[in-house]
Structure formats: structure tokens, C-alpha cells
Scaffold this motif. Structure first.
Motif, PDB file in Angstrom:
ATOM      1  N   ALA A  14       0.814  -1.214   0.000  1.00 25.13           N
ATOM      2  CA  ALA A  14       0.000   0.000   0.000  1.00 25.13           C
ATOM      3  C   ALA A  14       0.849   1.267   0.000  1.00 25.13           C
ATOM      4  O   ALA A  14       0.362   2.332  -0.348  1.00 25.13           O
ATOM      5  N   VAL A  15       2.120   1.170   0.356  1.00 28.70           N
ATOM      6  CA  VAL A  15       2.992   2.342   0.420  1.00 28.70           C
ATOM      7  C   VAL A  15       3.870   2.455  -0.822  1.00 28.70           C
ATOM      8  O   VAL A  15       3.821   3.447  -1.544  1.00 28.70           O
ATOM      9  N   VAL A  33      -2.545  -8.485   5.875  1.00 28.93           N
ATOM     10  CA  VAL A  33      -1.244  -7.908   5.528  1.00 28.93           C
ATOM     11  C   VAL A  33      -1.415  -6.906   4.386  1.00 28.93           C
ATOM     12  O   VAL A  33      -2.014  -7.215   3.364  1.00 28.93           O
ATOM     13  N   ARG A  34      -0.884  -5.687   4.574  1.00 27.97           N
ATOM     14  CA  ARG A  34      -0.992  -4.632   3.559  1.00 27.97           C
ATOM     15  C   ARG A  34       0.357  -4.064   3.150  1.00 27.97           C
ATOM     16  O   ARG A  34       0.457  -3.386   2.136  1.00 27.97           O
ATOM     17  N   TYR A  35       1.379  -4.291   3.962  1.00 32.35           N
ATOM     18  CA  TYR A  35       2.673  -3.668   3.732  1.00 32.35           C
ATOM     19  C   TYR A  35       3.743  -4.735   3.560  1.00 32.35           C
ATOM     20  O   TYR A  35       3.730  -5.754   4.232  1.00 32.35           O
ATOM     21  N   ARG A  42       5.651   1.697   8.819  1.00 34.95           N
ATOM     22  CA  ARG A  42       5.920   2.917   9.576  1.00 34.95           C
ATOM     23  C   ARG A  42       5.683   4.177   8.744  1.00 34.95           C
ATOM     24  O   ARG A  42       5.387   5.227   9.294  1.00 34.95           O
ATOM     25  N   GLN A  43       5.811   4.066   7.432  1.00 32.72           N
ATOM     26  CA  GLN A  43       5.643   5.232   6.566  1.00 32.72           C
ATOM     27  C   GLN A  43       4.226   5.378   6.023  1.00 32.72           C
ATOM     28  O   GLN A  43       3.967   6.256   5.209  1.00 32.72           O
ATOM     29  N   ARG A  44       3.297   4.569   6.474  1.00 31.20           N
ATOM     30  CA  ARG A  44       1.946   4.603   5.925  1.00 31.20           C
ATOM     31  C   ARG A  44       1.274   5.955   6.120  1.00 31.20           C
ATOM     32  O   ARG A  44       0.511   6.405   5.279  1.00 31.20           O
ATOM     33  N   HIS A  45       1.554   6.650   7.202  1.00 31.81           N
ATOM     34  CA  HIS A  45       0.936   7.957   7.442  1.00 31.81           C
ATOM     35  C   HIS A  45       1.472   9.007   6.468  1.00 31.81           C
ATOM     36  O   HIS A  45       0.774   9.941   6.112  1.00 31.81           O
ATOM     37  N   LEU A  46       2.707   8.865   5.999  1.00 34.77           N
ATOM     38  CA  LEU A  46       3.273   9.800   5.031  1.00 34.77           C
ATOM     39  C   LEU A  46       2.586   9.666   3.675  1.00 34.77           C
ATOM     40  O   LEU A  46       2.316  10.654   3.008  1.00 34.77           O
ATOM     41  N   VAL A  47       2.270   8.447   3.293  1.00 31.91           N
ATOM     42  CA  VAL A  47       1.593   8.206   2.023  1.00 31.91           C
ATOM     43  C   VAL A  47       0.170   8.729   2.077  1.00 31.91           C
ATOM     44  O   VAL A  47      -0.312   9.344   1.137  1.00 31.91           O
TER      45      VAL A  47
END
Length: 60
Positions: A14-15, A33-35, A42-47
């Protein structure tokens, strides 16, 4: 599902949008599972922030 058929499955992260394959450690939770990695998780909020800002009207 059989383990052999799970091993052949892939998903897109997803990222980073890269494909990744089933791993034994994800045997019990493959559906969730998505990542592809801890780093992407950890970077999902940035995307999410980037996608949100790209939907805004640039002329405002």
C-alpha cells in the motif's frame, strides 16, 4: 487455503506499490497484511498525507 497456494500469492504494498509474496510468518494473518516491510508500515501515514494533499484543488 493450502500453504502451497498461499506461497504463490502476491500483493501490492500500500505504500511503495511493489509486489510482495506470502511469507510463513504471515500464515495466520495473510488477509490483513498490507505492507511489504516494517519500513513501509511505519511510513503509511506519510503516504496518506501525500494522497490527501494531491486531491486538493491547487487553485485555492
Amino acid at each position: 487455503m493450502k500453504v502451497d497456494s498461499l506461497r504463490q500469492q502476491t500483493k501490492l504494498c500500500a505504500v511503495c506499490q511493489r509486489p510482495f509474496q506470502w511469507r510463513k510468518k504471515w500464515q495466520q494473518c495473510w488477509q490483513q497484511v498490507r505492507y511489504c516491510s516494517e519500513r513501509c508500515r511505519r511510513q503509511r501515514h506519510l503516504v496518506a498525507a501525500t494522497k490527501e494533499s494531491s486531491h486538493r484543488d491547487p487553485h485555492r
